[in-house]
Motif scaffolding. Structure first.
Motif, short mmCIF file in Angstrom:
data_model
loop_
_atom_site.label_atom_id
_atom_site.label_comp_id
_atom_site.label_asym_id
_atom_site.label_seq_id
_atom_site.Cartn_x
_atom_site.Cartn_y
_atom_site.Cartn_z
N VAL A 93 -1.25 -3.90 -12.47
CA VAL A 93 -2.32 -2.92 -12.40
C VAL A 93 -3.08 -3.10 -11.09
O VAL A 93 -3.42 -2.13 -10.41
CB VAL A 93 -3.27 -3.07 -13.60
CG1 VAL A 93 -4.45 -2.09 -13.49
CG2 VAL A 93 -2.52 -2.84 -14.90
N ALA A 94 -3.31 -4.35 -10.72
CA ALA A 94 -4.05 -4.63 -9.48
C ALA A 94 -3.31 -4.16 -8.24
O ALA A 94 -3.93 -3.83 -7.24
CB ALA A 94 -4.32 -6.14 -9.39
N THR A 95 -1.97 -4.12 -8.30
CA THR A 95 -1.18 -3.71 -7.13
C THR A 95 -0.60 -2.31 -7.30
O THR A 95 0.35 -1.94 -6.62
CB THR A 95 -0.05 -4.71 -6.87
OG1 THR A 95 0.73 -4.89 -8.06
CG2 THR A 95 -0.62 -6.05 -6.45
N ALA A 96 -1.17 -1.52 -8.21
CA ALA A 96 -0.86 -0.10 -8.36
C ALA A 96 0.53 0.18 -8.88
O ALA A 96 1.06 1.26 -8.67
CB ALA A 96 -1.07 0.64 -7.02
N SER A 97 1.13 -0.78 -9.58
CA SER A 97 2.44 -0.53 -10.19
C SER A 97 2.30 0.10 -11.57
O SER A 97 3.11 0.93 -11.96
CB SER A 97 3.23 -1.84 -10.31
OG SER A 97 3.58 -2.32 -9.04
N LEU A 98 1.30 -0.32 -12.33
CA LEU A 98 1.07 0.19 -13.68
C LEU A 98 -0.37 0.67 -13.79
O LEU A 98 -1.24 0.25 -13.02
CB LEU A 98 1.34 -0.89 -14.73
CG LEU A 98 2.78 -1.42 -14.83
CD1 LEU A 98 2.82 -2.58 -15.83
CD2 LEU A 98 3.75 -0.33 -15.24
N SER A 99 -0.60 1.53 -14.74
CA SER A 99 -1.97 1.96 -15.02
C SER A 99 -2.58 1.05 -16.06
O SER A 99 -1.86 0.38 -16.81
CB SER A 99 -1.97 3.41 -15.52
OG SER A 99 -1.42 3.46 -16.83
N ALA B 148 -8.77 -6.06 -12.42
CA ALA B 148 -7.57 -5.46 -11.84
C ALA B 148 -7.90 -4.18 -11.08
O ALA B 148 -7.40 -3.96 -9.97
CB ALA B 148 -6.54 -5.18 -12.93
N THR B 149 -8.73 -3.33 -11.66
CA THR B 149 -9.08 -2.09 -10.97
C THR B 149 -9.95 -2.37 -9.74
O THR B 149 -9.86 -1.66 -8.74
CB THR B 149 -9.80 -1.13 -11.93
OG1 THR B 149 -10.92 -1.80 -12.54
CG2 THR B 149 -8.86 -0.67 -13.02
N ALA B 150 -10.79 -3.42 -9.80
CA ALA B 150 -11.59 -3.78 -8.63
C ALA B 150 -10.70 -4.29 -7.51
O ALA B 150 -10.89 -3.95 -6.33
CB ALA B 150 -12.62 -4.85 -9.02
N ILE B 151 -9.70 -5.12 -7.86
CA ILE B 151 -8.76 -5.61 -6.84
C ILE B 151 -7.95 -4.46 -6.26
O ILE B 151 -7.71 -4.39 -5.05
CB ILE B 151 -7.84 -6.69 -7.46
CG1 ILE B 151 -8.64 -7.97 -7.69
CG2 ILE B 151 -6.64 -6.96 -6.57
CD1 ILE B 151 -7.86 -9.06 -8.39
N ARG B 152 -7.50 -3.56 -7.12
CA ARG B 152 -6.75 -2.40 -6.63
C ARG B 152 -7.59 -1.57 -5.67
O ARG B 152 -7.11 -1.10 -4.64
CB ARG B 152 -6.30 -1.53 -7.82
CG ARG B 152 -5.42 -0.35 -7.42
CD ARG B 152 -5.03 0.47 -8.63
NE ARG B 152 -6.17 1.14 -9.23
CZ ARG B 152 -6.13 1.79 -10.39
NH1 ARG B 152 -5.00 1.81 -11.10
NH2 ARG B 152 -7.20 2.38 -10.87
N ARG B 153 -8.86 -1.42 -5.99
CA ARG B 153 -9.75 -0.66 -5.11
C ARG B 153 -9.88 -1.35 -3.76
O ARG B 153 -9.77 -0.71 -2.71
CB ARG B 153 -11.13 -0.52 -5.77
CG ARG B 153 -12.12 0.28 -4.93
CD ARG B 153 -13.41 0.54 -5.66
NE ARG B 153 -14.16 -0.70 -5.91
CZ ARG B 153 -14.34 -1.23 -7.10
NH1 ARG B 153 -13.82 -0.68 -8.16
NH2 ARG B 153 -15.04 -2.34 -7.24
#
Length: 708
Positions: free
Chosen positions: A339-345, A422-427
């Motif tokens: 999720v953090a690396t935009a592979s999964l939601s 995870a969403t914070a890291i992805r951002r």
């Protein structure tokens, strides 16, 4: 009024039987939902190809078709030309509609009429009767879920097209009224084909079919009888003495498959028996809450792997269970880095807790955060001030980030434990590329394109591999001022090697695989400072705007709630039965507990370990509720270690088996999909992975939340 003990025993006995019946029913429903659509599609395609081939051959040689309609199989009440046109039209158009499952009932009705004309006006064959039986099934029951009828049903029902709604009501009434009668007639017909009062001296196939025929006729153990008959036909060989016998056996297997998967219908002994059992042993959902009021109360704090396993393990116990979690979802942490690396939601790795206990009547789910525990009066105190009494308490509260006393690093180096993380890291990750695209300062651009991961455990290794592949492949061609492939990814590990829990050889393979991908692996490197400008590693300053923490964890404050001893990581020291010393009815499992049940070594903080502990505690509580003592101590059975390194390699260690490379990657993927708690998510995650694997495309590259 019954005493608590008598009520508990009665509750357990009825619970066991009702749960068993429910599990059988669920198994049958799952089998029908899983296999019936494919059998339905197979039958439709088989029948369609028979008529399609016949129609196309007649169209290719129309003169021959007219000759056949005139002399070979004339229809007494139609002239040859009309008969040929109608027959070919029905064969070609009807077979196409049947194959696609579009207007299936009408197409099946047309082909049924054509089949009856062939049987009674031209040539009577058993094969035609099997066709008629199968077409009759589709006229009354309709097509399965793999059909255009099902796909378009909801849209058509809400449309303004004429006749759609009346037809839908007609079809529903047809299935409701004639379906049971047709299922009965089908069973009786097949039973009449095989029934013989004498089984001795006959072949094995004849004996089996003769034995199951009365069961089919009565509708008793119908599914088992149908499966047995189908297996007997297949075992004797679908290939019979000649082509006619071969086809007849094949059609018989088709019909038996429909009965096995859809059941005998309501006019059957099975249906009567099911209704009677439901009266004797009512399902759990029909029990009044008062039936559970006098039984012991088990409170489970935390809905992670261990908490869920403990709650599910108590489904047949004479107790009521409360599951408390500050979030309303169960998180599959091993895939959180994706999720953090935009592979999964986020939805791919999280499942609402309530949905997991929908069918477990003795469980209630509470959304709340625990603030304290009063062990003297056996109460759990929530942050909102509410109090919950317990007879048994299971703490499965997991772990949080640990910065080894340097908590001021947290704003600059977020950890990865929850979806919000995870969403914070992805951002941060995606925003770094966006800011670099707009940055004119080369030095600042380099800092934006430098990513540092602190910690060389599985999370750090997997995160580093995923980031470098995102930069090299996932973002390729999407920017104009920067080349994402030039991003610098560093993995910092204070220990002499990566993945210390793995064999040394696999650690070396992991480091080499990461270096091959382009990750800079820094071993024996200690982080001394982290700030907004970067990180200081063993005296070397590395400019980086994006830093991620995967180095250490700290247990939840459970030890503070209980006011008992904990280790340096905050874990509760537990006894051989996972109970907290001095508090025999309070248990700690998962990352919350320090248990030396791995041959005298501490149990690792892995999902399989938490699940084993949760299952053990559930069995122990169940035994105590039933008055059984002398329960053996917990023993952890290590299932192995897994870590993935990009899209082509992984390392796997199962006992003495050590694997690396592509085969290990597949094992890693299968294991992680299998351990997802929701079947739908298993399918969606597998599809997402496969699509991303083939295309390098990541579908969840969304920058959400505030800019940093």
């Amino acid at each position: 009024m019954l005493t608590a003990t008598v009520a508990a025993v009665r509750h357990r006995r009825a619970n066991v039987i009702a749960a068993f019946l429910k599990r059988v029913d669920e198994t049958l429903r799952v089998a029908e939902a899983t296999f019936y659509p494919f059998l339905d599609l197979l039958i439709r395609l088989w029948l369609a190809q028979v008529f399609w081939v016949s129609g196309v051959l007649k169209l290719a040689n129309w003169d021959n078709a007219l000759t056949l309609a005139t002399y070979e199989y004339p229809v007494s009440w139609l002239n040859p030309v009309t008969a040929a046109i109608v027959g070919v039209t029905l064969e070609v158009v009807g077979s196409m509609l049947l194959a696609f499952g579009l207007a299936t009932r009408l197409a099946a009705l047309a082909l049924l009429l054509l089949t009856l004309v062939i049987q009674f006006e031209y040539l009577a064959l058993d094969q035609h009767l099997y066709w008629a039986a199968l077409f009759g099934w589709y006229v009354i029951m309709g097509a399965g879920s793999i059909s255009l009828d099902r796909l378009l049903a909801s849209g058509l029902a809400a449309s303004a097209l004429p006749l759609v709604k009346p037809l839908a009501r007609l079809y529903a009434a047809l299935t409701r009224t004639l379906g049971p009668v047709y299922q009965l007639a089908l069973r009786l017909w097949l039973a009449s084909l095989w029934f013989t009062p004498v089984l001795v001296g006959r072949s094995l196939l004849e004996a089996v079919l003769g034995f199951v025929s009365p069961l089919l006729a009565l509708g008793l153990a119908t599914r088992l009888a149908a499966i047995s008959a189908a297996l007997a036909l297949l075992g004797a060989g679908v290939m019979g003495a000649d082509e006619v016998q071969t086809l007849n056996r094949l059609y018989q297997c088709f019909l038996l498959g429909l009965i096995a998967l859809r059941g005998p219908g309501p006019i059957a002994a099975d249906a009567r028996l099911k209704r009677q059992l439901a009266r004797w042993f009512p399902p759990l959902e029909s029990w009044a809450d008062a039936a559970l009021a006098d039984v012991p109360h088990v409170v489970i704090v935390g809905a992670g792997f261990g908490g869920l396993k403990a709650a599910h393990g108590l489904r047949l116990a004479a107790c009521r269970v409360s599951v408390i979690d500050k979030r309303n979802y169960h998180l599959f942490q091993p895939l959180l880095y994706q999720v953090a690396t935009a592979s999964l939601s986020p939805a791919d790795v999280a499942t609402p807790i309530r949905s997991l206990f929908r069918d477990q009547h003795n469980v209630r789910v509470l959304l709340g955060e625990v603030a304290d525990v009063e062990t003297t009066i056996r109460q759990v105190i929530l942050r909102d001030g509410s109090r919950i009494n317990y007879d048994y308490l299971v703490l499965a509260t997991g772990a949080r980030h640990s910065y080894f006393g340097c908590d001021d690093w947290e704003p600059y180096a977020p950890g990865l434990k929850q979806i919000d993380d995870a969403t914070a890291i992805r951002r941060r990750l995606l925003l770094a590329f966006e800011q670099a695209e707009n940055c004119a300062d080369p030095e600042e651009r380099q800092r934006l394109l430098t990513f540092v991961i602190v910690g060389g455990g599985p999370t750090g290794v997997e995160l580093a591999g995923a980031i470098i592949e995102l930069a090299r492949h996932g973002l390729s061609g999407e920017f104009r001022n920067i080349d994402p492939a030039q991003a610098r990814v560093l993995l910092v590990q204070s220990a002499p090697r990566l993945l210390p829990a793995f064999a040394e050889a696999l650690s070396a393979v992991s480091a080499q695989s990461l270096r091959t991908l382009g990750v800079e692996v820094l071993l024996k490197s200690r982080v001394e400072k982290i700030d907004a400008e970067g990180v200081l590693v063993s005296g070397q300053r590395i400019g980086a705007r994006t830093i991620f923490w995967a180095a250490g964890v700290m247990a939840s404050p459970a030890a503070q709630w209980l006011k008992v001893e904990a280790d340096a990581a905050g874990r509760l020291k537990v006894g051989p039965d996972l109970a907290v010393p001095g508090l025999p009815n309070v248990f700690a499992i998962g990352d919350t507990a320090l248990s030396e049940a791995w041959d005298g070594q501490p149990v690792p903080g892995l999902a399989p370990a938490a699940k084993q502990q949760g299952a053990y505690v559930a069995k122990l509580i169940k035994a105590r509720l039933e008055g059984r003592s002398g329960w053996p101590p917990f023993r952890y059975g290590h299932l192995g270690n897994l870590a993935t390194i990009g899209r082509q390699a992984a390392v796997v260690e199962f006992g003495g088996l050590r694997l690396s490379g592509a085969l290990a990657w597949w094992l890693w993927g299968i294991a992680h999909v299998f351990f997802l708690v929701d079947t739908r998510k298993r399918l969606s995650v597998a599809i997402e992975w496969f699509w991303a694997y083939l295309t390098y495309k990541r579908g969840t590259r969304l920058i959400t939340g505030g800019r940093e």
